[in-house]
Enzyme design. Structure first.
Site, PDB file in Angstrom:
ATOM      1  N   SER A  80       0.760  -1.054  -0.109  1.00 21.03           N
ATOM      2  CA  SER A  80       0.140   0.053   0.044  1.00 21.03           C
ATOM      3  C   SER A  80       0.754   1.298  -0.065  1.00 21.03           C
ATOM      4  O   SER A  80       0.345   2.178  -0.218  1.00 21.03           O
ATOM      5  CB  SER A  80      -0.814   0.038   1.122  1.00 21.03           C
ATOM      6  OG  SER A  80      -0.277  -0.063   2.387  1.00 21.03           O
ATOM      7  N   LYS A  86      -5.964   4.505   8.250  1.00 23.67           N
ATOM      8  CA  LYS A  86      -4.985   5.220   8.032  1.00 23.67           C
ATOM      9  C   LYS A  86      -5.049   6.636   7.911  1.00 23.67           C
ATOM     10  O   LYS A  86      -4.413   7.753   8.213  1.00 23.67           O
ATOM     11  CB  LYS A  86      -4.603   5.026   6.374  1.00 23.67           C
ATOM     12  CG  LYS A  86      -3.793   3.606   6.417  1.00 23.67           C
ATOM     13  CD  LYS A  86      -3.296   3.285   4.923  1.00 23.67           C
ATOM     14  CE  LYS A  86      -2.471   2.211   5.208  1.00 23.67           C
ATOM     15  NZ  LYS A  86      -1.778   1.583   3.896  1.00 23.67           N
TER      16      LYS A  86
END
Length: 344
Positions: free
Chosen positions: A238, A283
């Protein structure tokens, strides 16, 4: 004769203590995800003759993941703010812990490679890509290879013939029948192995019989300049978008950050396409805590994509003060930064 009252209480207390101790060692089939760290990229990405000085910074974002190793960890995951609980099977499928960790390492290595390619190409640098092998991504439960081949194994040859890409293996197996046995030479965690595998019938495949595995291609890069990425214990793909942006940034004669703290997430392909990731809720929470100015996230393109929608909903729900910029490609992220006015 009935036991004394004090003795009965002591037995009950002892039973409770034993039950508590036993419960500490009874695992649950769940994983817990929490907001992780936001880490600057200047010290993690080193481009040969690249410029690292800038007014602002680029950052990657992480998610803290752990197994709910007992019911108390699970209870914590269910009650803690901004934590998510998922079944372990939805996280790692039927992989063992060893296979899962091996696969995460491959995903990170592959992501770094794609980031280097995308970043260098965006900066106009020369990149040549060559096949160097195939890696096992999954092993079918019905495959005769189950127990012999594992996720993360790197296949070099089949019956002595080199396998440099997936199509090499498919071409060789095209003339094989169910029940035929082939010898697979592979590397597992640095150890060379050979396994004899009986082929199984395949449906919806270019071959009638096969190993019952899913493969991904390994590649080798030749670049105009050296790029080293020091990711430490960060796993998964990611961080690809932000790694590629940092590579591009260090090759410019200008400061593309313009004084801003810029974080982001998203996978990256070698041609610069940004892909969806997991843990987007955690996140954006980490980004808010780190006082980030701008957050790049994958744009929702397909009907099943949810990253952009989730981030927007989460930011509105908690009032996060960060500019969210969904992007489909590395080029879109670069164009946004080019148009960005310097931070006051």
């Amino acid at each position: 004769m009935l036991p004394a009252k004090g003795t009965r209480k002591k037995r009950i207390l002892t039973g409770i203590v034993i039950l508590f101790i036993v419960s500490l060692f009874v695992p649950t089939p769940f994983h817990i995800f929490q907001p992780g760290s936001v880490e600057e990229l200047g010290s993690k990405v080193l481009v040969e003759d690249g410029e690292q000085e800038a007014e602002g910074q680029l950052y990657l974002t992480t998610v803290l993941s752990m197994k709910a190793s007992n019911i108390y960890y699970l209870a914590y995951g269910l009650l803690a703010p901004h934590a998510a609980v998922e079944r372990s099977t939805s996280v790692k499928g039927n992989m063992t812990d060893q296979e899962y960790n091996r696969w995460l390492k491959y995903l990170m290595d592959s992501s770094q490679e794609s980031a280097v390619v995308a970043g260098l190409k965006a900066a106009g640098e020369e990149v040549n890509i060559y096949p160097k092998g195939v890696i096992i991504q999954a092993v079918d439960e019905k495959s005769k290879a189950k127990g012999s081949l594992e996720v993360g194994d790197i296949i070099h040859t089949v019956d002595g013939l080199p396998v440099r890409k997936s199509s090499d293996l498919l071409a060789y197996l095209k003339g094989k029948e169910t029940g035929d046995v082939v010898t697979v030479a592979l590397n597992r965690d640095g150890v060379e192995k050979k396994e004899e595998i009986e082929l199984i019938p395949l449906k919806h495949s270019k071959t009638k019989a096969g190993l019952g595995i899913v493969l991904s291609d390994y590649t080798k890069l030749e670049t105009s300049r050296k790029v080293k990425i020091k990711a430490g214990d960060i796993g998964g793909p990611s961080a690809g978008l932000m790694f590629s942006l940092e590579v591009y940034k260090q090759l410019q004669n200008r400061d593309i950050t313009k004084g801003y703290k810029i974080a982001g997430t998203g996978t990256i392909s070698q041609d610069g396409k940004v892909g969806q990731i997991g843990g987007i809720r955690e996140k954006i929470t980490a980004v808010d805590k780190a006082d980030i100015d701008i957050f790049f996230c994958p744009k929702d393109i397909e009907p099943t994509d949810t990253n952009e929608k989730t981030v927007m909903e989460e930011a509105e729900k908690y009032g996060y003060d960060v500019k969210i910029v969904p992007v489909e490609t590395l080029e879109e992220a670069i164009k946004f930064l080019e148009k960005l006015p310097p931070k006051p």
